[in-house]
Design an enzyme around this catalytic site. Structure first.
Site, PDB file in Angstrom:
ATOM      1  CE  LYS A  80      44.206  21.268  29.813  1.00 40.65           C
ATOM      2  NZ  LYS A  80      44.630  20.810  28.451  1.00 40.65           N
TER       3      LYS A  80
ATOM      4  CE1 TYR B 127      47.532  25.239  30.711  1.00 39.94           C
ATOM      5  CE2 TYR B 127      46.287  24.496  28.807  1.00 39.94           C
ATOM      6  CZ  TYR B 127      47.204  24.250  29.799  1.00 39.94           C
ATOM      7  OH  TYR B 127      47.807  23.022  29.896  1.00 39.94           O
TER       8      TYR B 127
HETATM    9  P1  NAD Z   1      47.676  11.435  24.357  1.00 38.97           P
HETATM   10  O1  NAD Z   1      46.682  11.104  23.304  1.00 38.97           O
HETATM   11  O2  NAD Z   1      49.074  11.649  23.941  1.00 38.97           O
HETATM   12  O3  NAD Z   1      47.662  10.297  25.487  1.00 38.97           O
HETATM   13  C1  NAD Z   1      46.488   9.765  26.002  1.00 38.97           C
HETATM   14  C2  NAD Z   1      46.775   8.394  26.598  1.00 38.97           C
HETATM   15  O4  NAD Z   1      45.543   7.814  27.027  1.00 38.97           O
HETATM   16  C3  NAD Z   1      47.397   7.405  25.579  1.00 38.97           C
HETATM   17  O5  NAD Z   1      48.436   6.693  26.195  1.00 38.97           O
HETATM   18  C4  NAD Z   1      46.252   6.470  25.239  1.00 38.97           C
HETATM   19  O6  NAD Z   1      46.690   5.178  24.909  1.00 38.97           O
HETATM   20  C5  NAD Z   1      45.465   6.470  26.552  1.00 38.97           C
HETATM   21  N1  NAD Z   1      44.065   6.058  26.381  1.00 38.97           N
HETATM   22  C6  NAD Z   1      43.404   5.235  27.207  1.00 38.97           C
HETATM   23  N2  NAD Z   1      42.161   5.015  26.782  1.00 38.97           N
HETATM   24  C7  NAD Z   1      42.018   5.708  25.652  1.00 38.97           C
HETATM   25  C8  NAD Z   1      40.946   5.870  24.734  1.00 38.97           C
HETATM   26  N3  NAD Z   1      39.753   5.267  24.906  1.00 38.97           N
HETATM   27  N4  NAD Z   1      41.139   6.660  23.674  1.00 38.97           N
HETATM   28  C9  NAD Z   1      42.317   7.296  23.465  1.00 38.97           C
HETATM   29  N5  NAD Z   1      43.377   7.175  24.306  1.00 38.97           N
HETATM   30  C10 NAD Z   1      43.227   6.401  25.392  1.00 38.97           C
HETATM   31  O7  NAD Z   1      47.106  12.705  25.133  1.00 38.97           O
HETATM   32  P2  NAD Z   1      47.915  13.707  26.058  1.00 38.97           P
HETATM   33  O8  NAD Z   1      48.314  14.876  25.256  1.00 38.97           O
HETATM   34  O9  NAD Z   1      48.947  12.987  26.820  1.00 38.97           O
HETATM   35  O10 NAD Z   1      46.713  14.220  27.038  1.00 38.97           O
HETATM   36  C11 NAD Z   1      46.256  13.463  28.121  1.00 38.97           C
HETATM   37  C12 NAD Z   1      45.601  14.396  29.157  1.00 38.97           C
HETATM   38  O11 NAD Z   1      46.552  15.359  29.582  1.00 38.97           O
HETATM   39  C13 NAD Z   1      44.404  15.188  28.626  1.00 38.97           C
HETATM   40  O12 NAD Z   1      43.428  15.322  29.635  1.00 38.97           O
HETATM   41  C14 NAD Z   1      44.998  16.559  28.306  1.00 38.97           C
HETATM   42  O13 NAD Z   1      44.055  17.624  28.401  1.00 38.97           O
HETATM   43  C15 NAD Z   1      46.061  16.681  29.363  1.00 38.97           C
HETATM   44  N6  NAD Z   1      47.195  17.529  28.924  1.00 38.97           N
HETATM   45  C16 NAD Z   1      47.655  18.492  29.777  1.00 38.97           C
HETATM   46  C17 NAD Z   1      48.728  19.292  29.420  1.00 38.97           C
HETATM   47  C18 NAD Z   1      49.281  20.290  30.395  1.00 38.97           C
HETATM   48  O14 NAD Z   1      50.069  21.136  29.986  1.00 38.97           O
HETATM   49  N7  NAD Z   1      48.907  20.238  31.662  1.00 38.97           N
HETATM   50  C19 NAD Z   1      49.325  19.128  28.157  1.00 38.97           C
HETATM   51  C20 NAD Z   1      48.854  18.134  27.314  1.00 38.97           C
HETATM   52  C21 NAD Z   1      47.784  17.327  27.707  1.00 38.97           C
END
Ligand code: NAD
Length: 362
Positions: free
Chosen positions: A132, A217
């Site tokens: 999401k 949410y």
């Molecule tokens: P994060 O920043 O920790 O990870 C993002 C990943 O994407 C990294 O590995 C990064 O290297 C990669 N990436 C690839 N291309 C990129 C770019 N151009 N710029 C930046 N990063 C890039 O983020 P996260 O917290 O893991 O979130 C990722 C997704 O998951 C988002 O859409 C977020 O909304 C969603 N999320 C959902 C929940 C949930 O409870 N369902 C919780 C946290 C995050």
């Protein structure tokens, strides 16, 4: 708040008839075989929640990775015993078409990359589970839905709370009118965000601020509890740090009206901690959860004194097992692309109301 401290904060406190080909192929595979999931984007959520959950899932397993960072590829390959043939970069995802070990791609990259990665996975014939918000505009969500339909694969959205027992118990209380008719819902979520350089504060990657990240949410809560779609939205925005929140929203407060007369109030913020739950007011009492949105420990109470505190399994394990079961049994997922697109449409209406400085009707 760094992504690490955000995680700690959260942790502590179709129609399937159109999907014949791939579904056939998957179910034709050996009985009892676990479906292979490739994680696309190895950031915080993949590392700390999804990969550990995939070690527990009964009907699917981690079978591949997509990453732009060679050191992560090496580390994950070793840690999860992955063959080199199941390690991809964002540019080589199309080669997955030849990989029979991968059935599902779980897209866990920043919001505005979801479309690109979903389209690549669908074109390779893989079912897609996407985090999401589904994407950052309704048009982009529609393209993802169309691409998955065309490829004959399912598109699911990572709405873990749609499977969480305490949230579902509140949906039951509302539906069965256990404490009377639902009249008012108050749903709020936010946290004080840290690192000012992170992608969550960049419009191009996040599509918006706290509203897109955590306000979604609250939007889900109001839709789940009412079982209806809002018909009127009025929103206002407050910014106390114009530098840090130059590109995205910091705090938004919005109200909605639903066809049955239910009125809701929600708040999303990147400025403060302490907002993480919802309360539902009925004509005879109330019920709600606080916390409602965490990975563990969601709980609440009812006005008749009954506690709501149902023990739950790992939320990521539960949502992944459900999606794998949908793929295996050709059952449409309830957390489908249309549900994800509807939330994005409503979040856009919130922004529209702020921009116009008046309520918008839907
Ligand atoms: P994060 O920043 O920790 O990870 C993002 C990943 O994407 C990294 O590995 C990064 O290297 C990669 N990436 C690839 N291309 C990129 C770019 N151009 N710029 C930046 N990063 C890039 O983020 P996260 O917290 O893991 O979130 C990722 C997704 O998951 C988002 O859409 C977020 O909304 C969603 N999320 C959902 C929940 C949930 O409870 N369902 C919780 C946290 C995050």
């Amino acid at each position: 708040m760094t992504s690490n401290s955000r995680r700690q904060f959260i942790a502590s406190t179709a129609a399937l008839a159109t999907l014949p080909l791939l579904a056939e192929r998957v179910s034709a595979q050996s009985p009892g075989r676990k479906l292979g999931v490739a994680l696309c984007g190895l950031g915080s959520l993949s590392t700390n929640q999804i990969a550990p959950a995939l070690l527990k899932t009964r009907n699917c397993r981690l079978a591949g990775i997509v990453t732009g960072t060679p050191s992560k590829a090496e580390e994950w390959q070793k840690k999860y015993n992955l063959p080199a043939s199941s390690v991809y970069t964002y540019d080589t995802m199309h080669q997955m078409a030849k990989n029979k070990d991968i059935d599902i791609v779980y897209v866990v990259t920043p919001n505005s990359l979801h479309m690109q990665h979903t389209l690549a996975a669908a074109a390779a014939g893989k079912h897609v589970y996407c985090e999401k918000p589904l994407e950052i505009s309704v048009e982009r969500c529609q393209k993802m839905i169309d691409a998955c339909k065309k490829a004959g694969v399912q598109l699911g959205v990572g709405y873990r709370l749609q499977f969480e027992a305490n949230n579902l118990e509140c949906v039951r209380l509302a539906k069965e009118k256990v404490l009377g008719d639902v009249k008012i819902i108050d749903a709020n979520f936010g946290f004080a965000i840290g690192d000012p350089t992170q992608w969550r504060l960049k419009r191009e990657l996040a599509g918006g601020g706290a509203l897109m990240d955590v306000g979604i949410y609250c939007m889900q809560t109001t839709r789940m509890i009412t079982g209806e779609e809002p018909i009127w939205i009025s929103a206002t925005e407050v910014k106390t740090d114009a530098v840090k929140f130059k590109e995205v929203d910091e705090t938004i407060s919005w109200q909605m009206k639903f066809p049955s007369g239910v009125v809701t109030h929600s708040l999303s913020t990147y400025a403060a901690n302490g907002f993480m739950g919802f309360r539902v007011g009925t004509n005879k009492g109330f019920f709600g959860l606080e916390p409602a949105y965490f990975y563990n420990g969601n709980r609440g109470r009812r006005s008749d004194g009954t506690e709501i505190n149902i023990p739950v399994a790992d939320q990521f394990q539960t949502e992944l097992e459900d999606f794998a079961d949908c793929v295996l049994n050709k059952r449409p997922t309830k957390v489908n692309g249309e549900m994800g697109m509807q939330d994005v449409k409503l979040l856009m209406a919130v922004y529209d109301s702020i921009k116009k400085g008046r309520p918008v009707t839907l």
